[in-house]
Design an enzyme around this catalytic site. Sequence first.
Site, PDB file in Angstrom:
ATOM      1  CE  LYS A 188      -4.786   6.633   9.041  1.00 56.18           C
ATOM      2  NZ  LYS A 188      -3.980   6.246  10.190  1.00 56.18           N
ATOM      3  N   GLY A 189      -7.389   3.875   3.359  1.00 50.88           N
ATOM      4  CA  GLY A 189      -7.429   2.722   2.457  1.00 50.88           C
ATOM      5  C   GLY A 189      -8.583   2.740   1.481  1.00 50.88           C
ATOM      6  CD  GLU A 225      -3.519  -1.797   3.086  1.00 50.77           C
ATOM      7  OE1 GLU A 225      -3.570  -0.873   3.912  1.00 50.77           O
ATOM      8  OE2 GLU A 225      -3.886  -1.651   1.917  1.00 50.77           O
ATOM      9  CG  ASP A 226      -1.736   2.728   6.452  1.00 52.88           C
ATOM     10  OD1 ASP A 226      -2.219   2.290   5.376  1.00 52.88           O
ATOM     11  OD2 ASP A 226      -1.795   3.918   6.785  1.00 52.88           O
ATOM     12  CB  THR A 238       0.612  10.838   1.758  1.00 49.55           C
ATOM     13  OG1 THR A 238       0.663   9.415   1.681  1.00 49.55           O
ATOM     14  CG2 THR A 238       1.607  11.468   0.825  1.00 49.55           C
ATOM     15  CE  LYS A 253      -5.742  -0.973  -0.947  1.00 48.25           C
ATOM     16  NZ  LYS A 253      -4.578  -0.268  -0.399  1.00 48.25           N
ATOM     17  NE  ARG A 282      -9.371  11.905  -4.932  1.00 49.18           N
ATOM     18  CZ  ARG A 282      -8.890  12.160  -6.145  1.00 49.18           C
ATOM     19  NH1 ARG A 282      -9.573  12.911  -6.980  1.00 49.18           N
ATOM     20  NH2 ARG A 282      -7.724  11.673  -6.531  1.00 49.18           N
ATOM     21  CG  ASP A 324      -1.668   1.213   1.448  1.00 48.93           C
ATOM     22  OD1 ASP A 324      -2.336   1.620   0.481  1.00 48.93           O
ATOM     23  OD2 ASP A 324      -1.616   1.817   2.539  1.00 48.93           O
ATOM     24  CG  LEU A 325       1.803   5.557  -2.044  1.00 49.26           C
ATOM     25  CD1 LEU A 325       3.285   5.255  -2.227  1.00 49.26           C
ATOM     26  CD2 LEU A 325       1.263   6.275  -3.292  1.00 49.26           C
ATOM     27  CG  ASP A 326      -1.709   7.555   0.324  1.00 47.40           C
ATOM     28  OD1 ASP A 326      -0.819   8.351   0.006  1.00 47.40           O
ATOM     29  OD2 ASP A 326      -2.710   7.331  -0.383  1.00 47.40           O
ATOM     30  CB  SER A 361      -2.014   2.734  -3.830  1.00 46.54           C
ATOM     31  OG  SER A 361      -2.565   3.962  -3.424  1.00 46.54           O
ATOM     32  CB  ALA A 362      -7.411   3.268  -2.527  1.00 41.71           C
ATOM     33  CB  SER A 363      -3.725   7.096  -3.951  1.00 43.51           C
ATOM     34  OG  SER A 363      -3.472   8.389  -4.459  1.00 43.51           O
ATOM     35  CG  ASN A 406      -3.513  12.305  -6.176  1.00 41.76           C
ATOM     36  OD1 ASN A 406      -3.588  12.989  -7.192  1.00 41.76           O
ATOM     37  ND2 ASN A 406      -4.404  12.384  -5.197  1.00 41.76           N
TER      38      ASN A 406
HETATM   39  C1  BG6 Z   1      -5.621   5.670   0.087  1.00 46.99           C
HETATM   40  C2  BG6 Z   1      -5.734   6.477   1.350  1.00 46.99           C
HETATM   41  O1  BG6 Z   1      -4.317   5.213  -0.073  1.00 46.99           O
HETATM   42  O2  BG6 Z   1      -5.984   6.449  -1.037  1.00 46.99           O
HETATM   43  C3  BG6 Z   1      -7.125   7.069   1.468  1.00 46.99           C
HETATM   44  O3  BG6 Z   1      -5.483   5.666   2.474  1.00 46.99           O
HETATM   45  C4  BG6 Z   1      -7.445   7.891   0.216  1.00 46.99           C
HETATM   46  O4  BG6 Z   1      -7.195   7.856   2.629  1.00 46.99           O
HETATM   47  C5  BG6 Z   1      -7.300   7.001  -1.001  1.00 46.99           C
HETATM   48  O5  BG6 Z   1      -8.751   8.417   0.289  1.00 46.99           O
HETATM   49  C6  BG6 Z   1      -7.570   7.736  -2.305  1.00 46.99           C
HETATM   50  O6  BG6 Z   1      -6.524   8.659  -2.542  1.00 46.99           O
HETATM   51  P1  BG6 Z   1      -6.560   9.801  -3.629  1.00 46.99           P
HETATM   52  O7  BG6 Z   1      -5.141  10.291  -3.651  1.00 46.99           O
HETATM   53  O8  BG6 Z   1      -6.971   9.181  -4.923  1.00 46.99           O
HETATM   54  O9  BG6 Z   1      -7.534  10.816  -3.165  1.00 46.99           O
HETATM   55 MG    MG Z   2      -2.615   3.262   3.549  1.00 45.70          MG
END
Ligand code: BG6
Ligand code: MG
Length: 215
Positions: free
Chosen positions: A51-52, A175-176, A23, A151, A55, A15-17, A120-122, A124
Amino acid sequence: MLVLKFQHMKGVIFDLDGVLVDTAVYHFMAWKRLAKELNIDFTESDNERLKGVSRMRSLEILLELGHISASEEEKKLLAEKKNSWYMEMLQNLTEDHLLPGARSLLNYLKTNGYKIALGSASKNARFILMKLGIQSFFDVIVDGNRVVNAKPDPEVFIKAADDLGLPYRQCVVFEDSLAGIEAAKSAGMKVVAVGNQDLLPGADWYIQKLTECLG
Ligand code: BG6
Ligand code: MG
């Protein structure tokens, strides 16, 4: 050394964040700012639920906490607002924001023949990896742009293992978040939780920091 416990594993999915990079606190600050604008009481413990998850799902949880209903269009605008604040903070990201032990662990895994993926769910994630200068460690990147189901659905980890060409039982996930631990377990993978067992039940191993993996 924790890494010796997964000697028979072939792939490591991060996982990233909050695992590789600090972050999670930026996400919290941006959600907190939005919560304030909407007059929602939002605590650090509420933030654990965000978390996880994606968005949009995070925003929905926040709105639920404030008993606020919003149209799809309003939700889109609110999520964009939060993301623009978050991205402002990301501009300052440097290699110094890598969490302790992250680079040495990636180095160790790479030199010892493990396949490495990001799960990662992000949306970004690629930008963050670039800012941190660690993208070349990853054989596979699965981020929020590639998954439909957030997730705790296992989709992100299943895609990562499939792209690595590895059986799920030969993958270990770092994972966190609770949602991420649930996702990895339902994919049949081993999980290292970065954090406390009482907040993050269900993982196979627990560490406070990545430095413990090689210590
Ligand atoms: C996850 C974070 O890695 O990414 C979440 O733990 C976040 O808190 C999710 O909402 C989505 O990230 P982003 O950068 O696409 O808004
Ligand atoms: Mg995380």
